[in-house]
Write a protein that holds these residues in place. Structure first.
Motif, PDB file in Angstrom:
ATOM      1  N   GLN A  55      -4.137   9.983  -5.864  1.00  0.00           N
ATOM      2  CA  GLN A  55      -4.478   9.614  -4.497  1.00  0.00           C
ATOM      3  C   GLN A  55      -3.974  10.685  -3.536  1.00  0.00           C
ATOM      4  N   SER A  63       0.306   1.768 -10.453  1.00  0.00           N
ATOM      5  CA  SER A  63       0.620   3.011  -9.751  1.00  0.00           C
ATOM      6  C   SER A  63       1.750   3.763 -10.427  1.00  0.00           C
ATOM      7  N   ARG A  79       4.107  -0.895 -10.807  1.00  0.00           N
ATOM      8  CA  ARG A  79       4.561   0.486 -10.942  1.00  0.00           C
ATOM      9  C   ARG A  79       4.828   0.770 -12.422  1.00  0.00           C
ATOM     10  N   ARG A 103      -3.574  -3.405  -9.258  1.00  0.00           N
ATOM     11  CA  ARG A 103      -3.446  -1.951  -9.265  1.00  0.00           C
ATOM     12  C   ARG A 103      -2.194  -1.575 -10.051  1.00  0.00           C
ATOM     13  N   ILE A 151       0.256  -4.969  -7.035  1.00  0.00           N
ATOM     14  CA  ILE A 151       0.425  -3.555  -7.342  1.00  0.00           C
ATOM     15  C   ILE A 151       1.681  -3.407  -8.200  1.00  0.00           C
ATOM     16  N   PRO A 166       0.548   8.831  -4.987  1.00  0.00           N
ATOM     17  CA  PRO A 166       0.618   8.280  -6.343  1.00  0.00           C
ATOM     18  C   PRO A 166      -0.668   8.491  -7.142  1.00  0.00           C
ATOM     19  N   VAL A 216       0.756   5.894 -15.941  1.00  0.00           N
ATOM     20  CA  VAL A 216      -0.415   5.125 -15.534  1.00  0.00           C
ATOM     21  C   VAL A 216      -1.585   5.311 -16.501  1.00  0.00           C
ATOM     22  N   ASP A 261      -3.045   6.279  -9.511  1.00  0.00           N
ATOM     23  CA  ASP A 261      -3.191   4.849  -9.778  1.00  0.00           C
ATOM     24  C   ASP A 261      -4.557   4.507 -10.341  1.00  0.00           C
TER      25      ASP A 261
END
Length: 136
Positions: free
Chosen positions: A111, A131, A86, A129, A84, A115, A90, A117
């Protein structure tokens, strides 16, 4: 005392294909590319020197045949690590990665836990992922 994560190991099937994904699609830079017999590992990092570095290696590199076979089986099933990352944008990151032809698992969504994502599969089947923290 301070403690921080230095490396995160990522097992991959095809080093060159995975290198292209993490370097070209996600924007990591190659910090080290080391051969060891018939295997090699590649260390990648982001532009910030304080960030965690990724170490790409093949299932059988530095492992017994049985352990490498077991790891290969898990990798093939897509049940190994989930990474994941950051970002501050995004949607832009999603478009950049999608443009490389990466397998999209989830387009950017907000979500319920906060976040925004999105998700992709890397060339070896691991979920990646990306995020973005919720806007304040």
């Amino acid at each position: 005392m301070s403690l921080s994560l230095q490396y995160c190991n990522v097992t991959v099937n095809d080093m060159d294909e995975s290198l292209a994904f993490y370097r070209d699609a996600l924007g990591f830079e190659v910090r080290n590319d080391v051969s060891s017999g018939e295997f090699r590992w590649v260390t990648l990092g982001s532009a910030s020197p304080s960030d965690v570095e990724l170490v790409l290696s093949e299932p059988h590199a530095g492992r017994s045949q049985a352990d490498g076979d077991a790891l290969q089986e898990l990798l093939t099933k897509g049940v190994l690590q989930q990474l994941i990352f950051r970002t501050d944008d995004v949607d832009a990151a999603f478009e950049k990665v999608r443009a490389t032809g990466a397998e999209v698992l989830q387009e950017p969504i907000d979500q319920p836990w906060g976040p925004r994502d999105c998700a992709f599969r890397d060339p070896s089947g691991s979920m990646v992922r990306i995020s973005q923290a919720p806007k304040a």
